[in-house]
Design an enzyme around this catalytic site. Structure first.
Site, short mmCIF file in Angstrom:
data_model
loop_
_atom_site.label_atom_id
_atom_site.label_comp_id
_atom_site.label_asym_id
_atom_site.label_seq_id
_atom_site.Cartn_x
_atom_site.Cartn_y
_atom_site.Cartn_z
N THR A 82 9.55 114.97 -0.42
CA THR A 82 8.40 114.19 0.05
C THR A 82 7.30 114.19 -1.01
O THR A 82 6.15 113.88 -0.71
CB THR A 82 7.84 114.76 1.37
OG1 THR A 82 7.53 116.15 1.20
CG2 THR A 82 8.82 114.61 2.51
N ARG A 96 7.28 113.18 -5.13
CA ARG A 96 7.30 111.94 -5.90
C ARG A 96 8.74 111.63 -6.28
O ARG A 96 9.52 112.53 -6.59
CB ARG A 96 6.43 112.05 -7.16
CG ARG A 96 4.94 112.00 -6.90
CD ARG A 96 4.49 110.62 -6.48
NE ARG A 96 3.06 110.55 -6.21
CZ ARG A 96 2.51 110.69 -5.01
NH1 ARG A 96 3.28 110.94 -3.97
NH2 ARG A 96 1.22 110.60 -4.85
N GLU A 111 10.26 103.03 -6.52
CA GLU A 111 10.11 102.38 -5.22
C GLU A 111 9.11 101.22 -5.31
O GLU A 111 8.20 101.25 -6.13
CB GLU A 111 9.66 103.40 -4.17
CG GLU A 111 8.31 104.05 -4.43
CD GLU A 111 7.94 105.10 -3.38
OE1 GLU A 111 6.92 104.88 -2.69
OE2 GLU A 111 8.65 106.12 -3.25
N HIS A 140 8.68 106.16 2.51
CA HIS A 140 7.41 106.76 2.08
C HIS A 140 6.42 106.87 3.25
O HIS A 140 5.33 106.31 3.22
CB HIS A 140 6.80 105.95 0.93
CG HIS A 140 5.90 106.77 0.06
ND1 HIS A 140 5.76 106.56 -1.29
CD2 HIS A 140 5.07 107.82 0.34
CE1 HIS A 140 4.89 107.42 -1.80
NE2 HIS A 140 4.46 108.19 -0.82
#
Length: 323
Positions: free
Chosen positions: A240, A242, A271, A289
């Site tokens: 969670t 990068r 992303e 995300h």
């Protein structure tokens, strides 16, 4: 008195946008699309403050504005690796972030991902929605027990510590941590955690590994094929932090050839583009995300930006200055 001009690069919670409009000459990105380097350069020439998010790439190209009007980049988020630090310093810009207020919600999501991948929740939901469930049976989607297992945490800042609390006090997990600096004994004692000196030392000990370290060039591909080989064959990797912290090609290989038990990702390298090969990995849970995606956290992040702006334009040092 003329209010400072402020550009907000994405849509923010309505309550925060309303406060920005009241306090500043605020311009909102109503299209809610990431800005190009050219658009960012134009903004830096015309606004006193620019309020970016992690979806904005403020690299050397975007910050190539020798006489920028903008003097503060008040970032909406904790991480600021998307901002070119040398360029910001050269321009004399102040950069702030929003720590503390999203730590609990991000740790909640990391724990959610850990439980999902351990209990094969993603696979189960896909099977159910596809109409392929044939009923309960003893060997169906057998997962891994979480309680009492060993959790390795890489990066023991605010979010990492919140993750440790949930895992240790909620599930009786043993906690092993690796951090770039020494963690005080008092903080470690809160979760009966053990600190090790290196990532390589941590990985072979753990049934689960959760990443909470900064992104950026220093940690790019911190988890690579060599380090995935150091993990237990049945261990699970949770990210969670990068996307760039993991070498995604190496992870795909590790998942497809059962080098590790599985993985759960909330962030991705490049992303919102997702590698098609990741989509083929059944032993992988993916979320778009969502780490800080609660109303409480997202509003608190925005109001923290307002606090930093208020300090800056009042001539006070912003509380969350990072550059």
């Amino acid at each position: 008195m003329v209010k400072p001009s402020v550009l907000v690069t994405r849509r923010w919670p309505a309550a925060v946008e309303a406060q920005l409009a009241e306090n500043y000459n605020a311009v909102l990105n109503t299209g809610d699309k990431p800005m190009s380097p050219a658009e960012i350069r134009d903004a830096l020439n015309h606004y006193d403050a620019v309020l970016p998010t992690v979806t904005d790439t403020l690299n050397a190209e975007a910050l190539d504005v020798p006489a920028a009007q903008t003097k503060i980049l008040a970032n909406y988020g904790v991480g600021y690796s998307h901002i070119c630090e040398p360029s910001a310093r050269e321009l004399g810009m102040t950069v702030t972030n929003t720590p503390d207020v999203l730590s609990e919600c991000t740790a909640d999501l990391a724990m959610t991902l850990l439980l999902m991948v351990a209990r094969r929740a993603g696979e189960g939901e896909r099977e159910l929605r596809a109409g392929n469930w044939s009923g309960w049976r003893p060997t169906h989607l057998v997962g891994t027990k979480v309680s009492g297992k060993t959790l390795g945490i890489i990066g023991f800042g605010r979010i990492g510590q919140e993750m440790a609390r949930r895992a240790h006090h909620g599930f009786g997990m043993n906690i092993v941590v690796q951090n770039r600096s020494r963690v005080s004994p008092e903080v470690l004692q809160q979760c009966n955690a053990t600190q090790v000196d290196s990532v390589d030392e941590l990985l072979p000990q753990c049934d689960f590994v959760s990443l909470h370290c900064p992104g950026g060039a220093a940690n790019r591909h911190l988890i690579n094929s060599r380090r995935l080989d150091l993990m237990k064959p049945g261990a699970f990797l949770i990210n969670t932090a990068r996307g760039e912290v993991i070498d995604e090609f190496a992870l795909i290989q590790a998942l497809m050839f059962d080098v590790i038990g599985g993985a759960a990702l909330d962030v991705f390298d490049g992303e919102p583009r997702i590698s098609p090969d990741l989509l083929q990995c059944d032993n992988l849970v993916m979320l778009p995300h969502l780490g800080s995606a609660t109303r409480e956290a997202r509003e608190a992040m925005g109001f923290r930006v307002l606090d930093n702006l208020g300090d800056f334009f009042a001539g006070r040092p912003p509380r969350d200055r990072v550059i």
